[in-house]
Design a protein around this motif. Structure first.
Motif, PDB file in Angstrom:
ATOM      1  N   SER A 377       0.834  -1.200   0.000  1.00  0.00           N
ATOM      2  CA  SER A 377       0.000   0.000   0.000  1.00  0.00           C
ATOM      3  C   SER A 377       0.870   1.253   0.000  1.00  0.00           C
ATOM      4  CB  SER A 377      -0.902  -0.002   1.242  1.00  0.00           C
ATOM      5  OG  SER A 377      -0.130   0.188   2.417  1.00  0.00           O
ATOM      6  N   LYS A 379       1.092   3.389   2.172  1.00  0.00           N
ATOM      7  CA  LYS A 379       1.629   3.587   3.518  1.00  0.00           C
ATOM      8  C   LYS A 379       2.727   2.586   3.856  1.00  0.00           C
ATOM      9  CE  LYS A 379      -2.661   5.531   5.367  1.00  0.00           C
ATOM     10  NZ  LYS A 379      -3.701   5.407   6.415  1.00  0.00           N
ATOM     11  N   LEU A 381       2.732  -0.724   3.645  1.00  0.00           N
ATOM     12  CA  LEU A 381       2.211  -1.885   4.361  1.00  0.00           C
ATOM     13  C   LEU A 381       1.798  -2.946   3.337  1.00  0.00           C
ATOM     14  CD1 LEU A 381      -0.130  -0.105   6.953  1.00  0.00           C
ATOM     15  CD2 LEU A 381       2.098  -1.127   7.434  1.00  0.00           C
ATOM     16  N   MET A 383      -0.792  -5.242   1.862  1.00  0.00           N
ATOM     17  CA  MET A 383      -2.247  -5.212   1.836  1.00  0.00           C
ATOM     18  C   MET A 383      -2.773  -6.459   1.132  1.00  0.00           C
ATOM     19  SD  MET A 383      -5.078  -3.693   2.604  1.00  0.00           S
ATOM     20  CE  MET A 383      -4.702  -1.984   2.953  1.00  0.00           C
ATOM     21  N   THR A 385      -6.276  -8.348   0.253  1.00  0.00           N
ATOM     22  CA  THR A 385      -7.723  -8.155   0.193  1.00  0.00           C
ATOM     23  C   THR A 385      -8.382  -9.359  -0.453  1.00  0.00           C
ATOM     24  OG1 THR A 385      -7.563  -6.995  -1.932  1.00  0.00           O
ATOM     25  CG2 THR A 385      -7.503  -5.644   0.061  1.00  0.00           C
ATOM     26  N   GLY A 435      -0.877  -6.734  12.823  1.00  0.00           N
ATOM     27  CA  GLY A 435      -1.614  -6.295  11.651  1.00  0.00           C
ATOM     28  C   GLY A 435      -2.987  -5.766  12.018  1.00  0.00           C
ATOM     29  N   SER A 450      -9.993  -6.772   4.240  1.00  0.00           N
ATOM     30  CA  SER A 450      -8.660  -6.229   4.007  1.00  0.00           C
ATOM     31  C   SER A 450      -7.791  -6.492   5.230  1.00  0.00           C
ATOM     32  CB  SER A 450      -8.728  -4.718   3.750  1.00  0.00           C
ATOM     33  OG  SER A 450      -9.566  -4.440   2.650  1.00  0.00           O
ATOM     34  N   CYS A 451      -6.623  -7.049   4.981  1.00  0.00           N
ATOM     35  CA  CYS A 451      -5.663  -7.352   6.045  1.00  0.00           C
ATOM     36  C   CYS A 451      -4.385  -6.560   5.791  1.00  0.00           C
ATOM     37  CB  CYS A 451      -5.369  -8.861   6.078  1.00  0.00           C
ATOM     38  SG  CYS A 451      -4.213  -9.336   7.380  1.00  0.00           S
ATOM     39  N   GLN A 452      -4.092  -5.633   6.688  1.00  0.00           N
ATOM     40  CA  GLN A 452      -2.865  -4.840   6.602  1.00  0.00           C
ATOM     41  C   GLN A 452      -1.806  -5.453   7.514  1.00  0.00           C
ATOM     42  OE1 GLN A 452      -3.940  -0.844   7.685  1.00  0.00           O
ATOM     43  NE2 GLN A 452      -4.620  -0.311   5.621  1.00  0.00           N
TER      44      GLN A 452
END
Length: 458
Positions: A377, A379, A381, A383, A385, A435, A450-452
């Motif tokens: 992402s 940021k 991170l 990501m 999804t 996370g 969504s898993c960050q």
């Protein structure tokens, strides 16, 4: 706006210094005004006595003021006394500073140490001017009133003028130093408490605050320790209970399975065999439920060093493709994979729990299509999804679906509503590797999970 402000203790320290500085300046100002007023009153009383003596002298000798002051008669050695026929303060005393009027007598300041009193004579416009006697100049010498000497010259001539300012500087330095170390110590103790609080919030339930803090921080530390002890005891009891119940349930379940197996060896009617099949299904559901309860309990247990010992460097794209091949058995569903080649160092068991439960949830509710994306992402991170084209999830249920035993379908049948622990397990596993898991609406019309994940798990 708040991010541009200095820290709290810095603002507190600066505020205290400002208050001290302002208080001292105000004290100096009021003291100076009071002393100046006292000097004015003293000068008026002294000059009034001189004016009374001059008036008495004029009455005794039958002279006018003009006649008296034509002679060089010394009326008073400490004051300079002049007569003036017409007095205009704006013109005759342009550089004077008006101070006050006492009993119809105007008092002016000619210089720092020279005052002037203007006494009007009765039934005339004439005035008697009485001032402190200067050293070598007349009363209205502008050069004497305007002092242009430098600070060094002023200090050499009259060093006592700098004593109040030197005192102010010493007081500010002394109080500022004392306050700095006190505030700094308090800030350090508060920062230590914040650090302990953060460690406790991350699951390190053994974290405790020190006991050698000063008042009132020590009371806050003791209160935190008591709260931490109570929470740790409650969590430990709940974990023991949650882990013990599944183990204890396996014995009666095994006995039930044994009993159903013995019954099947007898000649039973079709209706009875159907009931036994239902009992076996219920036993399977209970076993799955106990396994999930035990997994969820372990994920929410006190963190230990096992998380660090089980870390492996995982190629996420290969890992996710392998899990999808194991889980997907319905060929009617279309699964689109957009996987960026990424690596993550973490416990593979946590990653498996996250992805398996998200895929199982999508497989359960998707109509025809599932989309899995893996990328970095903006940021910085990772990501992950998972989108589906199912019925979707209402906004009001975005948080409740991650609570244990919360299901959109109220049925306890695993084929419809599930057991209600899959998403809570996925969220707990995500939290274990620092996370964040959340749900939103998908562009496919269903739900998007969504898993960050951080690029580097601490």
């Amino acid at each position: 706006m708040a991010k541009y402000l200095p820290p709290l203790f810095t603002r507190l320290y600066l505020s205290l210094l400002t208050a001290i500085f302002a208080s001292i300046l105000l004290t100096f100002y009021l003291s100076e005004q009071f002393l100046q007023r006292s000097d004015v009153v003293d000068f008026y009383e002294d000059s009034l006595q001189v004016f009374i003596d001059v008036s008495s002298y004029l009455q005794r000798n039958g002279q006018t003021a003009e006649q008296l002051f034509k002679d060089d008669t010394v009326l008073d050695p400490e004051f300079e006394i002049l007569w003036q026929k017409n007095w205009d303060a704006n013109a005759d005393c342009e550089h004077c500073k008006f101070l006050s009027v006492i009993a119809n007598t105007a008092i002016y300041q000619l210089s720092d140490e020279q005052l002037l009193a203007v006494y009007p004579l009765q039934q005339s416009e004439e005035v008697i001017l009485i001032s402190d006697k200067p050293a070598n100049s007349s009363i209205f010498s502008g050069d004497r009133r305007q002092q242009n000497s430098s600070l060094i010259t002023l200090f050499r001539n009259d060093p006592s003028e700098f004593i109040p300012y030197l005192l102010l500087l010493i007081v500010i330095i002394s109080l500022g130093t004392t306050l700095y170390f006190s505030v700094r110590r308090l800030q350090k103790q508060i920062n230590q408490l914040v650090k302990v609080n953060q460690e406790f919030g991350r699951g390190e339930l053994s974290a405790r605050a020190q006991k050698n803090y000063t008042e009132p921080v020590n009371e806050l530390a003791q209160s935190f320790n008591r709260m931490a002890d109570a929470i740790t005891e409650t969590v430990s009891e709940n974990q023991i209970f949650a882990q013990a119940v599944p183990h204890e349930m396996r014995t009666p379940l095994s006995r039930i399975q044994l009993a159903t197996g013995l019954l099947r060896q007898r000649k039973l009617k079709c209706e009875e065999l159907v009931l036994l099949d239902n009992i076996d299904d219920y036993i399977d559901d209970i076993e799955k439920l106990t396994r999930q309860v035990l997994t969820f309990s372990k994920l929410n247990s006190i963190s230990n060093q096992c998380d660090h010992q089980a870390k492996q460097c995982i190629k996420l794209d290969d890992f996710l493709q392998g899990r999808i091949k194991r889980l997907v058995v319905d060929n009617n569903l279309s699964i689109n994979l957009n996987l960026q080649a990424l690596q993550l160092e973490c416990d593979p068991a946590y990653l498996r729990l996250i992805f398996d439960n998200l895929i199982k949830n999508a497989l359960q509710y998707a109509a025809t299509h599932i989309e899995v994306n893996l990328k970095v992402s903006p940021k910085n991170l990772i990501m992950l999804t998972v989108d589906d084209d199912g019925p979707g999830i209402d906004n009001l249920q975005f948080e409740t679906i991650f609570q244990p035993f919360s299901r959109l379908d109220k049925s306890r049948n695993q084929e419809t509503g599930g057991l209600g622990l899959g998403l809570p397990i996925a969220k707990a596993a995500t939290r274990r590797i620092n996370g964040h898991l959340f749900v939103s609406h998908s562009h496919l019309g269903g739900a998007r999970f969504s898993c960050q994940l951080p690029l580097k798990v601490p």
